[in-house]
Design a protein around this motif. Structure first.
Motif, PDB file in Angstrom:
ATOM      1  N   HIS A 118       0.847  -1.191   0.000  1.00  0.00           N
ATOM      2  CA  HIS A 118       0.000   0.000   0.000  1.00  0.00           C
ATOM      3  C   HIS A 118       0.892   1.253   0.000  1.00  0.00           C
ATOM      4  CE1 HIS A 118      -3.570  -2.356   0.499  1.00  0.00           C
ATOM      5  NE2 HIS A 118      -3.185  -2.855   1.672  1.00  0.00           N
ATOM      6  N   SER A 119       0.345   2.344  -0.432  1.00  0.00           N
ATOM      7  CA  SER A 119       1.099   3.601  -0.455  1.00  0.00           C
ATOM      8  C   SER A 119       1.028   4.285   0.905  1.00  0.00           C
ATOM      9  CB  SER A 119       0.525   4.531  -1.534  1.00  0.00           C
ATOM     10  OG  SER A 119      -0.855   4.800  -1.277  1.00  0.00           O
ATOM     11  N   GLY A 120       1.914   5.258   1.095  1.00  0.00           N
ATOM     12  CA  GLY A 120       1.904   6.045   2.321  1.00  0.00           C
ATOM     13  C   GLY A 120       2.393   5.301   3.544  1.00  0.00           C
ATOM     14  N   LEU A 121       3.389   4.458   3.381  1.00  0.00           N
ATOM     15  CA  LEU A 121       3.893   3.682   4.518  1.00  0.00           C
ATOM     16  C   LEU A 121       4.716   4.583   5.444  1.00  0.00           C
ATOM     17  CD1 LEU A 121       5.035   0.364   2.793  1.00  0.00           C
ATOM     18  CD2 LEU A 121       2.835   0.899   3.855  1.00  0.00           C
ATOM     19  N   PRO A 122       4.592   4.407   6.750  1.00  0.00           N
ATOM     20  CA  PRO A 122       5.355   5.231   7.687  1.00  0.00           C
ATOM     21  C   PRO A 122       6.799   4.749   7.799  1.00  0.00           C
ATOM     22  CG  PRO A 122       4.056   3.629   8.885  1.00  0.00           C
ATOM     23  CD  PRO A 122       3.695   3.461   7.448  1.00  0.00           C
ATOM     24  N   ASP A 123       7.656   5.538   8.440  1.00  0.00           N
ATOM     25  CA  ASP A 123       9.024   5.104   8.711  1.00  0.00           C
ATOM     26  C   ASP A 123       9.021   4.028   9.800  1.00  0.00           C
ATOM     27  OD1 ASP A 123       9.829   6.899   6.873  1.00  0.00           O
ATOM     28  OD2 ASP A 123      10.667   8.361   8.298  1.00  0.00           O
ATOM     29  N   GLY A 124      10.082   3.238   9.813  1.00  0.00           N
ATOM     30  CA  GLY A 124      10.209   2.203  10.834  1.00  0.00           C
ATOM     31  C   GLY A 124      10.619   0.874  10.237  1.00  0.00           C
ATOM     32  N   THR A 125      10.621  -0.148  11.067  1.00  0.00           N
ATOM     33  CA  THR A 125      11.063  -1.489  10.665  1.00  0.00           C
ATOM     34  C   THR A 125       9.862  -2.346  10.282  1.00  0.00           C
ATOM     35  OG1 THR A 125      13.033  -1.408  12.059  1.00  0.00           O
ATOM     36  CG2 THR A 125      12.223  -3.583  11.433  1.00  0.00           C
ATOM     37  N   PHE A 126       9.931  -2.947   9.095  1.00  0.00           N
ATOM     38  CA  PHE A 126       8.859  -3.789   8.564  1.00  0.00           C
ATOM     39  C   PHE A 126       9.336  -5.256   8.536  1.00  0.00           C
ATOM     40  CE2 PHE A 126       7.830   0.396   7.317  1.00  0.00           C
ATOM     41  CZ  PHE A 126       6.457   0.456   7.113  1.00  0.00           C
ATOM     42  N   THR A 127       8.412  -6.158   8.774  1.00  0.00           N
ATOM     43  CA  THR A 127       8.725  -7.588   8.797  1.00  0.00           C
ATOM     44  C   THR A 127       8.052  -8.278   7.615  1.00  0.00           C
ATOM     45  OG1 THR A 127       8.825  -7.562  11.212  1.00  0.00           O
ATOM     46  CG2 THR A 127       8.627  -9.712  10.151  1.00  0.00           C
ATOM     47  N   VAL A 128       8.841  -9.066   6.875  1.00  0.00           N
ATOM     48  CA  VAL A 128       8.332  -9.830   5.736  1.00  0.00           C
ATOM     49  C   VAL A 128       8.338 -11.310   6.124  1.00  0.00           C
ATOM     50  CG1 VAL A 128       8.621 -10.416   3.300  1.00  0.00           C
ATOM     51  CG2 VAL A 128       9.277  -8.143   4.129  1.00  0.00           C
ATOM     52  N   THR A 129       7.193 -11.948   6.060  1.00  0.00           N
ATOM     53  CA  THR A 129       7.105 -13.392   6.320  1.00  0.00           C
ATOM     54  C   THR A 129       6.633 -14.091   5.051  1.00  0.00           C
ATOM     55  OG1 THR A 129       4.803 -13.358   7.083  1.00  0.00           O
ATOM     56  CG2 THR A 129       6.515 -12.945   8.733  1.00  0.00           C
ATOM     57  N   TYR A 130       7.121 -15.279   4.816  1.00  0.00           N
ATOM     58  CA  TYR A 130       6.701 -16.040   3.633  1.00  0.00           C
ATOM     59  C   TYR A 130       6.576 -17.520   3.991  1.00  0.00           C
ATOM     60  CZ  TYR A 130      11.746 -17.001   3.385  1.00  0.00           C
ATOM     61  OH  TYR A 130      13.039 -17.360   3.684  1.00  0.00           O
ATOM     62  N   GLN A 131       5.627 -18.178   3.344  1.00  0.00           N
ATOM     63  CA  GLN A 131       5.448 -19.620   3.476  1.00  0.00           C
ATOM     64  C   GLN A 131       4.976 -20.158   2.136  1.00  0.00           C
ATOM     65  OE1 GLN A 131       3.998 -21.085   7.109  1.00  0.00           O
ATOM     66  NE2 GLN A 131       3.205 -23.003   6.286  1.00  0.00           N
ATOM     67  N   VAL A 132       5.840 -20.933   1.496  1.00  0.00           N
ATOM     68  CA  VAL A 132       5.574 -21.451   0.160  1.00  0.00           C
ATOM     69  C   VAL A 132       5.873 -22.945   0.149  1.00  0.00           C
ATOM     70  CG1 VAL A 132       6.104 -19.238  -0.931  1.00  0.00           C
ATOM     71  CG2 VAL A 132       7.936 -20.901  -0.579  1.00  0.00           C
ATOM     72  N   VAL A 133       5.655 -23.574  -0.999  1.00  0.00           N
ATOM     73  CA  VAL A 133       5.927 -25.005  -1.161  1.00  0.00           C
ATOM     74  C   VAL A 133       6.931 -25.161  -2.289  1.00  0.00           C
ATOM     75  CG1 VAL A 133       4.964 -27.283  -1.653  1.00  0.00           C
ATOM     76  CG2 VAL A 133       3.625 -25.617  -0.344  1.00  0.00           C
ATOM     77  N   SER A 134       8.040 -25.851  -2.020  1.00  0.00           N
ATOM     78  CA  SER A 134       9.087 -26.011  -3.029  1.00  0.00           C
ATOM     79  C   SER A 134       8.641 -26.987  -4.110  1.00  0.00           C
ATOM     80  CB  SER A 134      10.384 -26.509  -2.380  1.00  0.00           C
ATOM     81  OG  SER A 134      10.197 -27.795  -1.829  1.00  0.00           O
ATOM     82  N   ALA A 135       9.408 -27.054  -5.188  1.00  0.00           N
ATOM     83  CA  ALA A 135       9.039 -27.893  -6.328  1.00  0.00           C
ATOM     84  C   ALA A 135       9.001 -29.366  -5.974  1.00  0.00           C
ATOM     85  CB  ALA A 135      10.025 -27.658  -7.478  1.00  0.00           C
ATOM     86  N   ASP A 136       9.727 -29.764  -4.918  1.00  0.00           N
ATOM     87  CA  ASP A 136       9.705 -31.176  -4.520  1.00  0.00           C
ATOM     88  C   ASP A 136       8.766 -31.414  -3.341  1.00  0.00           C
ATOM     89  OD1 ASP A 136      11.171 -29.913  -2.615  1.00  0.00           O
ATOM     90  OD2 ASP A 136      13.000 -31.068  -2.907  1.00  0.00           O
ATOM     91  N   SER A 137       7.775 -30.544  -3.173  1.00  0.00           N
ATOM     92  CA  SER A 137       6.610 -30.731  -2.301  1.00  0.00           C
ATOM     93  C   SER A 137       6.828 -30.366  -0.845  1.00  0.00           C
ATOM     94  CB  SER A 137       6.099 -32.181  -2.374  1.00  0.00           C
ATOM     95  OG  SER A 137       6.873 -33.064  -1.569  1.00  0.00           O
ATOM     96  N   HIS A 138       7.983 -29.834  -0.462  1.00  0.00           N
ATOM     97  CA  HIS A 138       8.237 -29.542   0.946  1.00  0.00           C
ATOM     98  C   HIS A 138       7.968 -28.067   1.261  1.00  0.00           C
ATOM     99  CE1 HIS A 138       9.982 -33.479   1.676  1.00  0.00           C
ATOM    100  NE2 HIS A 138      10.536 -33.363   0.489  1.00  0.00           N
ATOM    101  N   PRO A 139       7.342 -27.796   2.419  1.00  0.00           N
ATOM    102  CA  PRO A 139       7.041 -26.412   2.792  1.00  0.00           C
ATOM    103  C   PRO A 139       8.292 -25.634   3.167  1.00  0.00           C
ATOM    104  CG  PRO A 139       6.426 -27.892   4.575  1.00  0.00           C
ATOM    105  CD  PRO A 139       6.839 -28.752   3.420  1.00  0.00           C
TER     106      PRO A 139
END
Length: 644
Positions: free
Chosen positions: A97-118
């Motif tokens: 989104h636009s208009g983000l404030p200053d500070g520390t942001f956290t990025v989390t991800y959860q995907v499944v690899s090509a050989d089926s493992h999370p």
């Protein structure tokens, strides 16, 4: 000897459970087979303006859905649109989104690899300047917890069921066709079918929670099940269930119509038909693993998948046949030495296929000598090779017992035992009519007279005679020392095979050594291309039960004057380590400067930062990191690095 079978089987089962539990607990609950190699913004980066998107690049393609990547502001609120898109190759992005404030942001991800493992992870970046954040990253691995443990156990049971089903059927068709009439053999093969079917259904139900939330309450979520059915792994599991329906028909014919067929020509034709049909079904079942796991991703998939199918079929033929032989030696009245010799030849061919396909798979998954000894996958592979060598050595001993069993002395011993029994029977028949019959023997006239007066009594006497006859057969069987020796060696083979299967199960859910080294190299290359920032990994161990980890110190731009410092504290498995305190000190011993203490601020789980760290002059600085994991457990570790 036969009286000791129950304790030995119980011991074997306890060994199976103990080894499986130890290996599944000792290894990471799930090992990511795809690794994050680059991100924009980068981990720990401080940017002047708010980015419009966050992009992630992995070492291989991954399956990603809406919500797989989340970006949280310092208050823990989502600032992404929730829509992920491919950026070409192995890169993916989520809009912000636009208009983000200053500070520390956290990025989390959860995907499944090509050989089926999370695959799951998290990192932070800052806009303007770092700040404290209320986001707490979970320390649980993707695919871990109770659901991960259940899924891992179901994988083990599925492999064991496949081995018993395919190997047992192959043994009776190729080596011991008379075995189709043995109840113990029938139960073994049917148990394999039931185990594989039950484990496949369990994996299908667990899959959604295993690759997602990891919550037990989501196991029966039909919406998650619907999503699983649309994935490659879901398609493989459904295909396996369909093939198991065909396998059920195969087993019914094998132990039904085939066992009752008496005409040799008709039986030969049916043998050929069952062999062809059984091979097609078995290869199809093996393909459900090959199409969804290691062989389906990475190098040379066109060669790797057929090689994986042959590898699984060879394992099942060898270890499943071994299990059937063990049951026959302990439970069947007799088994011909020729059948054991035929299995010995079949097992030799299976081992040859295992060696060829195993060497290829090892090269494909490991790739280098350093990965063979320096990665968990390589170390597990070495353990597996050692177990196979031990198993082949015991098999050689079994082959010697088989050769001796086929020699005339063994036959004479059986004849002598039978002759002694016949002689004893003759002496009993010459006993005076008024003498009392030995305990356990029943006169036919007694049964007839009992049958006219009391039907239940006649039935009991008939059962007693059958039990006495069975006991007599067991005594004759156990009197042969060669057969006993073969049983002991085959039992030892089965014990090693149980451990081997547990190691193999963990190996299939561990990140291949080649992938691990390539992801490390890609990460290192990315770091070099971003500038002259310094990055040091310093292992530590406070000596407590949960005191091992790695402290990564990053200094940017690593020059004389002011620098930004980030300290990441991680567990050995790469997850963020939540500890109460971290301190850093810089010392230039050559010029007697320092130690210069720096107390960084904690901004996220396992992430500490400090701005304006002053380095007064260039030189080889000693960077000491003090890590406190509890109120009493603390350690200081250091490493030298050139700054300026």
């Amino acid at each position: 000897m036969s009286q000791t079978i129950a304790p030995r089987v119980r011991t074997l089962l306890l060994l199976l459970l103990a080894v499986t539990g130890a290996l599944l607990a000792g290894a990471a609950p799930v090992s990511a087979h795809a690794a994050l190699t680059r991100s924009d913004p980068q981990q720990g980066a401080v940017v002047d303006e708010a980015p419009t998107q966050v992009s992630l690049t992995f070492s291989e393609q991954v399956a990603m859905s809406d919500g797989s990547v989340r970006v949280l502001d310092p208050k823990g609120e989502r600032v992404d649109t929730g829509k992920t898109s491919g950026q070409g190759g192995n890169s993916y992005a989520v809009k912000l989104h636009s208009g983000l404030p200053d500070g520390t942001f956290t990025v989390t991800y959860q995907v499944v690899s090509a050989d089926s493992h999370p695959v799951a992870g998290a990192f932070t970046f800052s806009i303007g300047a770092p700040s404290k954040t209320s986001v707490a990253v979970s320390d649980q691995e993707a695919g871990g917890g109770v659901v991960g443990g259940l899924y891992g156990f179901a994988r083990y049971v599925s492999y064991a069921g496949f081995i018993l089903l395919v190997g047992g059927s192959a043994f009776v068709l190729a080596c011991w066709q008379r075995g189709t009439g043995e109840r113990a053999v029938q139960r073994l093969v049917v148990t394999g079918w039931l185990a594989l079917t039950g484990a496949t259904l369990a994996m299908l139900l667990l899959r959604g929670s295993y690759t997602g939330s990891g919550k037990a309450g989501d196991i029966f979520d039909l919406s998650l099940l619907s999503q699983v059915l649309q994935t490659k792994t879901g398609a493989a599991l459904v295909s396996r269930l369909l093939l198991l329906a065909a396998a059920a028909l195969f087993v019914a014919v094998l132990f039904g119509a085939y066992e009752k067929r008496e005409d040799d020509e008709e039986k030969g034709d049916l043998t050929f038909g069952l062999a062809i049909g059984g091979f097609v079904v078995a290869a199809g079942l093996a393909a459900t693993w090959a199409m969804a796991e290691h062989a389906s991703a990475g190098l040379q998939t066109g060669i790797a998948m057929p090689a994986d199918i042959l590898h699984l079929l060879a394992v099942a033929t060898w270890l499943g046949g071994l299990s059937t032989l063990l049951v026959a030696l302990y439970r069947a009245p007799s088994i011909e030495p020729s059948a054991v010799r035929r299995f010995s030849r079949v097992a030799f061919g299976s081992v040859a296929v295992l060696i060829v396909t195993g060497v290829y798979q090892s090269w494909r998954q490991v790739g280098s000598w350093s990965a063979l000894t320096g990665t968990w996958y390589g170390q597990l592979l070495l353990i597996k090779v050692g177990l196979v060598v031990v198993l082949v050595g015991i098999a050689w001993i079994s082959r010697r017992w088989t050769d001796r069993l086929a020699q005339p002395p063994a036959k004479e011993l059986v004849k002598a035992s039978v002759g002694a029994s016949a002689s004893k029977g003759a002496k009993d028949s010459q006993a005076p009519k008024g003498s009392q019959a030995p305990k356990g023997r029943t006169d036919k006239k007694e049964i007839a007279s009992a049958g006219t007066g009391d039907g239940k009594r006649a039935t009991q006497l008939a059962r007693q005679r059958a039990a006495v006859a069975t006991a007599s057969e067991k005594r004759l069987r156990d009197a042969d020392p060669l057969r006993s020796g073969l049983r002991r060696s085959v039992l030892a083979e089965a014990g090693v095979a149980v451990v081997l299967l547990a190691v193999t199960t963990v190996l299939t859910s561990t990140e291949p050594g080649r992938t691990e080294e390539e992801s490390k190299a890609a990460t290192a290359t990315t770091s070099e291309q971003t500038g002259e920032a310094l990055s040091l990994d310093i292992p530590f161990d406070t000596g407590s039960e949960d005191g091992k980890g790695i402290a990564r110190v990053e200094l940017d731009p690593a020059r004389v004057g002011g620098n930004d410092m980030h300290v990441y504290v991680e567990r050995p498995n790469g997850k963020a380590f939540d500890i109460p305190e971290v301190k850093v000190a810089f010392t230039l011993k050559a010029n007697d400067i320092g130690p210069l203490p720096v107390v960084p601020d904690r901004i996220a789980t396992g992430h500490w930062t400090a701005s304006g760290v002053q380095i007064p002059m260039a030189g080889s600085w000693q960077i000491a990191v003090t890590v406190r994991t509890s109120d009493i457990d603390q350690v200081t570790v250091d490493k030298n690095a050139q700054i300026g």
